[in-house]
Design an enzyme around this catalytic site. Structure first.
Site, PDB file in Angstrom:
ATOM      1  N   SER A  14       0.846  -1.196   0.000  1.00 28.70           N
ATOM      2  CA  SER A  14       0.000   0.000   0.000  1.00 28.70           C
ATOM      3  C   SER A  14       0.876   1.239   0.000  1.00 28.70           C
ATOM      4  O   SER A  14       2.069   1.188   0.298  1.00 28.70           O
ATOM      5  CB  SER A  14      -0.932   0.022   1.224  1.00 28.70           C
ATOM      6  OG  SER A  14      -0.190   0.187   2.416  1.00 28.70           O
ATOM      7  N   ARG A  16       0.666   5.743   0.863  1.00 29.99           N
ATOM      8  CA  ARG A  16      -0.142   6.797   1.483  1.00 29.99           C
ATOM      9  C   ARG A  16       0.592   8.116   1.388  1.00 29.99           C
ATOM     10  O   ARG A  16       1.813   8.164   1.256  1.00 29.99           O
ATOM     11  CB  ARG A  16      -0.453   6.480   2.954  1.00 29.99           C
ATOM     12  CG  ARG A  16       0.769   6.440   3.865  1.00 29.99           C
ATOM     13  CD  ARG A  16       1.355   5.067   4.004  1.00 29.99           C
ATOM     14  NE  ARG A  16       2.526   5.042   4.869  1.00 29.99           N
ATOM     15  CZ  ARG A  16       2.482   4.940   6.181  1.00 29.99           C
ATOM     16  NH1 ARG A  16       1.316   4.908   6.804  1.00 29.99           N
ATOM     17  NH2 ARG A  16       3.594   4.881   6.877  1.00 29.99           N
ATOM     18  N   ASP A 238      12.799   3.029   2.066  1.00 30.68           N
ATOM     19  CA  ASP A 238      11.838   3.216   3.150  1.00 30.68           C
ATOM     20  C   ASP A 238      12.405   2.842   4.519  1.00 30.68           C
ATOM     21  O   ASP A 238      12.082   3.473   5.528  1.00 30.68           O
ATOM     22  CB  ASP A 238      10.526   2.482   2.885  1.00 30.68           C
ATOM     23  CG  ASP A 238      10.680   1.022   2.495  1.00 30.68           C
ATOM     24  OD1 ASP A 238      11.796   0.462   2.629  1.00 30.68           O
ATOM     25  OD2 ASP A 238       9.684   0.422   2.047  1.00 30.68           O
TER      26      ASP A 238
END
Length: 464
Positions: A14, A16, A238
């Site tokens: 996912s 965001r 990340d």
């Protein structure tokens, strides 16, 4: 006037858009856009749909403008190792393969026939993983040579999206180190290695550090989203961003960035390139400020995510934790076994593994979850012992950041099995770290230590 900063944090499952501002000396984070992600099957391969992901990046930027919260700067982080090849016109010229694709199976022998495994580790400090970029490029060279012939540049995913937003191509340091082609001591591409492997040197851009401005939005993109802003380089791997948000002080910091993967390790000012480190499969990935993240990749919450999906998301992760806590443990699996990397069915893979080992197999969902959580905690405990042996340091606290910080049962098991205090949170560590790199560049924090103090004061941290 309130200053806003926007982190676009794209994970393997996912993504965001997280908007941040300061309020009474604390960081205030708000999710303004979320979207699903995952690898698609195409012509027998697993690939990323980067066009769809870019459309989602634009959709989230539009929402920031519609709210009247126009960000001072934005930055993008993603997972590592995967890349986009672009031609001399700047257009994508090959499929964007996912790291779980099988095209690198058995390709290591091609690389190790040129540069041995121990020499490669001694140069780059990067652990052996079959999907590392150094192996992906060899698969392209041997199996799809026309793709490298067409390519002018190789951009890691955040760099590609930055280019699409600004028209400027830059290569960020933390993601570059994940390729297995950056010399750990120089912090730059290892030209001799690249030449020996037969990769075109022109593919690789100069490496620049987190906190560097990429550029403004192109006029076309600015018109599309309704405003202009500056695109910055975050620590675009990340995990590098997540580690920036570890709410610790001092030097001996032991962390787990807990999500789809569990990245467990320490920060070091120098790479650790010993044979013992290589044999234990530790990696030296680049971190903010030229630090090294000396860590081990552990399969992580991928296993429970897959099980939950196979159960049609009938249970929340919190419910799975509670069910696991209530059940008898059938046995332990090696979470890093290759059979768990991309199985057709995770529950079948776990049962098959346990049958082969002569172990009792899970009889229900709670026992299945118990196997996964206990096996992760056992792996964490072994890794603590390895880290202490390799560094000669003693660690009394494990800092868990990322989505796994919310898994109370796993945190309890980790405390029990490691004998360490567990500090869990913040759960939005990657987005927070992304934001922190922007705010340091903008002068909101003097340095990373000051930023981490603010993180400690801004978010709930649980102790186990």
């Amino acid at each position: 006037m309130t200053k806003y900063y926007l982190a676009i944090d794209i994970g393997a499952s996912s993504g965001r858009h997280m908007l941040c501002h300061m309020e009474e000396g604390r960081l205030v984070m708000e999710e303004i856009h979320r979207f699903k992600n995952g690898m698609d099957e195409s012509k027998g391969h697993l690939v990323w749909d980067v066009e769809r992901l870019f459309d989602e990046i634009i959709a989230g930027l539009k929402k920031a403008g519609e709210r009247g919260t126009i960000p001072e700067t934005i930055a993008i982080d993603t997972w590592a190792v995967d890349y986009v090849l672009v031609d001399d016109k700047g257009d994508k010229c090959a499929p964007v393969y996912g790291y779980r694709d099988g095209r690198t199976s058995d390709i290591e022998k091609e690389v190790y026939g040129i540069i041995s495994e121990d020499e490669l580790y001694g140069l780059t400090g990067i652990q052996h993983q079959s999907f590392n970029t150094v192996f992906q490029l060899m698969a392209a060279l041997k199996r799809e040579p026309d793709t490298l012939e067409k390519a002018a540049k190789m951009l890691m995913l955040p760099d590609y999206f930055n280019y699409r937003l600004t028209g400027v191509m830059k290569q960020e340091y933390t993601n570059a180190t994940s390729t297995g082609l950056v010399n750990a001591k120089s912090g730059d591409w290892d030209d001799d290695m690249i030449k020996r492997l037969g990769y075109p040197r022109d593919l690789f851009l100069p490496i620049e550090m987190p906190g560097t401005a990429v550029g403004h939005l192109t006029p076309q993109i600015a018109a599309l989203v309704g405003y202009d802003t500056t695109v910055m380089m975050a620590a675009s791997h990340d995990t590098a961003s997540a580690v920036m948000a570890v709410p610790a002080s001092g030097e001996d910091v032991l962390y787990i960035s807990s999500g789809t993967w569990s990245l467990m390790g320490i920060e070091s000012t120098d790479p650790i390139l010993s044979e013992a480190a290589r044999e234990a499969n530790f990696t030296n990935e680049g971190g903010y400020g030229r630090r090294f993240r000396f860590l081990k990749n552990i399969m992580g919450l991928w296993m429970i995510q897959q099980v939950r999906g196979e159960l049609n998301d009938s249970y929340s992760f919190g419910e799975l934790c509670d069910m696991a806590r209530a059940e008898e443990l059938p046995g332990i699996v090696d979470v890093n076994d290759e059979c768990f990397l991309a199985p057709d069915n995770m529950q079948k893979a776990i049962r098959s593994y346990m049958e082969k080992k002569g172990l009792k197999t899970p009889e229900n969902t709670g026992q299945m979850a118990s196997v996964i959580y206990n096996s992760l905690a056992e792996c964490y405990a072994r890794t603590v012992g390895e880290l202490q042996s390799l560094t000669g340091r003693k660690y009394d606290t494990v800092y868990i950041v990322g989505g796994g910080a919310n898994a109370d049962y796993l945190n309890e098991l980790t405390a029990q099995k490691t004998g360490c205090r567990v500090s869990a949170g913040p759960s939005e560590a990657t987005a927070i770290g992304n934001i922190v790199s922007q705010m340091i560049a903008d002068g909101q924090f003097d340095d990373l230590a000051k930023a981490r103090e603010c993180v400690r004061d801004s978010f709930e941290i649980k102790q186990f």
